[in-house]
Enzyme design. Structure first.
Site, PDB file in Angstrom:
ATOM      1  N   GLU A  18      36.167  32.243  38.113  1.00  0.00           N
ATOM      2  CA  GLU A  18      36.994  31.240  38.845  1.00  0.00           C
ATOM      3  C   GLU A  18      35.939  31.944  40.285  1.00  0.00           C
ATOM      4  OE1 GLU A  18      41.170  29.451  39.274  1.00  0.00           O
ATOM      5  OE2 GLU A  18      40.968  31.274  37.950  1.00  0.00           O
ATOM      6  N   SER A  41      43.870  38.299  39.300  1.00  0.00           N
ATOM      7  CA  SER A  41      43.987  37.390  38.429  1.00  0.00           C
ATOM      8  C   SER A  41      44.748  36.584  39.988  1.00  0.00           C
ATOM      9  CB  SER A  41      44.875  38.029  36.969  1.00  0.00           C
ATOM     10  OG  SER A  41      43.983  38.420  36.730  1.00  0.00           O
ATOM     11  N   ASN A 101      45.251  30.656  35.885  1.00  0.00           N
ATOM     12  CA  ASN A 101      46.167  31.493  36.217  1.00  0.00           C
ATOM     13  C   ASN A 101      47.503  30.922  36.022  1.00  0.00           C
ATOM     14  OD1 ASN A 101      45.046  33.496  34.157  1.00  0.00           O
ATOM     15  ND2 ASN A 101      44.545  34.493  36.061  1.00  0.00           N
ATOM     16  N   HIS A 133      36.552  35.672  39.971  1.00  0.00           N
ATOM     17  CA  HIS A 133      37.304  35.974  38.462  1.00  0.00           C
ATOM     18  C   HIS A 133      36.744  35.898  37.228  1.00  0.00           C
ATOM     19  CE1 HIS A 133      41.669  34.907  37.036  1.00  0.00           C
ATOM     20  NE2 HIS A 133      41.194  35.416  36.366  1.00  0.00           N
TER      21      HIS A 133
END
Ligand code: NAD
Length: 291
Positions: free
Chosen positions: A152, A119, A190, A140
């Protein structure tokens, strides 16, 4: 490059979701963990989630059975190395991830692509310790993997075009959409989401609101589908704290300091849904706020 077999390291909430969608898309999946209990739980959960898709008529019974048949589980990391694409989805700690890539190294095929579902941790740094930084990418997924559309893709400084395009092809075969992010702490989603969660924990810590009022305020006031504290429990408070630490260390800005209350919950082992207690207590029929 043609990808047929996929190795997934870590069979927690993300690893089992990744195995689920990969198997449904026709890939052979080897799922590994250090814990047999985690592997058993993952297979039960994947079966249950596939059943739900059958009952909602998203997939047929035959597709469900074939997908489950494509997943094998193992405690042996060597079996995972012998695949076309490895997705590391273990605990969000750099030392854990480094050890996994170190132990995979002797077992890899010459063309195996290595990826991490991290993350927040630097893809460039994780890649630099392997023998193939040009074949290393951040892959991700979002939680829950079967439902969330975005993936991602994060290129490290050395990642080559073929590796990126091969992984983009995998994302497309899953029917998902890729967003390309540069390799800076916590990437795009994130970098924005987890500081908001951390701010919600500060709001609780400073007594501006309680758990229910904070979640209700953001659901009804900002039209978020989940409140930030409910979302934190869903992600895992250990993962949220780890991401804040990566942002704080990597960007050296005090605006990213993790809230002491978040640290306290993690120290208590109250990690959210996965341990049945976090900002809510999930041990009864209904979640009950713990503050
Ligand atoms: P989790 O705690 O549910 O699962 C982690 C799993 O890794 C556990 O089953 C554990 O036994 C296993 N593990 C630990 N050390 C290992 C090792 N050396 N070898 C093999 N397995 C090992 O965590 P999670 O939520 O599934 O997160 C996994 C990764 O995915 C983390 O990097 C996290 O940042 C990332 N991620 C999490 C979310 C989320 O919402 N939870 C979303 C996107 C990405």
């Amino acid at each position: 490059m043609d990808i047929r077999t996929i190795g997934v390291v870590g069979a927690g909430q993300m690893g089992n979701g990744i195995a689920h969608v990969m198997a449904l898309a026709g890939y052979e999946v080897r799922l590994s963990d250090v814990s047999q209990e985690a592997l058993d739980k993952a297979i039960t959960l994947i079966g249950r989630n596939l059943d739900r898709q059958v009952s909602r008529e998203k997939i047929s019974q035959d597709e469900r059975d074939q997908a489950l048949g494509r997943i094998s589980v193992t405690l042996d990391i060597a079996a995972v190395g012998q695949t076309d694409l490895v997705i590391e989805a273990a605990t969000e700690q750099e030392t854990v991830k480094q050890k996994i890539f170190d132990s995979l190294a002797p077992h890899l095929l010459p063309n195996t692509i290595l990826t991490s579902n991290t993350s927040s941790i630097s893809i460039t740094r994780l890649a630099s310790r392997t023998d193939r930084p040009e074949k290393f990418l951040g892959f991700h997924f979002m939680n829950p993997v079967p439902l969330m559309q975005l993936v991602e893709l994060i290129r490290g400084i050395a990642t080559d075009k073929e590796t990126y395009e091969t992984c983009l092809g995998v994302v497309e075969r899953l029917g998902k959409t890729a967003a390309s992010a540069e390799d800076f702490p916590a990437f795009i989603v994130n970098r924005i989401l987890v500081p908001m969660i951390n701010e919600a924990v500060y709001t609780l810590y400073e007594g501006v609101g309680n758990v229910r009022s904070i979640d209700m305020a953001m659901k009804l006031g900002a039209n978020h589908p989940m409140g930030p504290l409910e979302l934190a429990d869903f992600i895992g408070l250990d993962t949220c704290l780890a991401i804040m630490n990566v942002l704080h260390d990597g960007l050296a800005d005090t605006k990213y300091r993790p809230c002491p209350l978040l640290t306290k919950y993690v120290e208590a082992g109250w990690l959210g849904r996965k341990t049945k207690r976090g900002f809510y207590d999930y041990r009864g029929d209904e979640p009950v706020p713990t503050r």
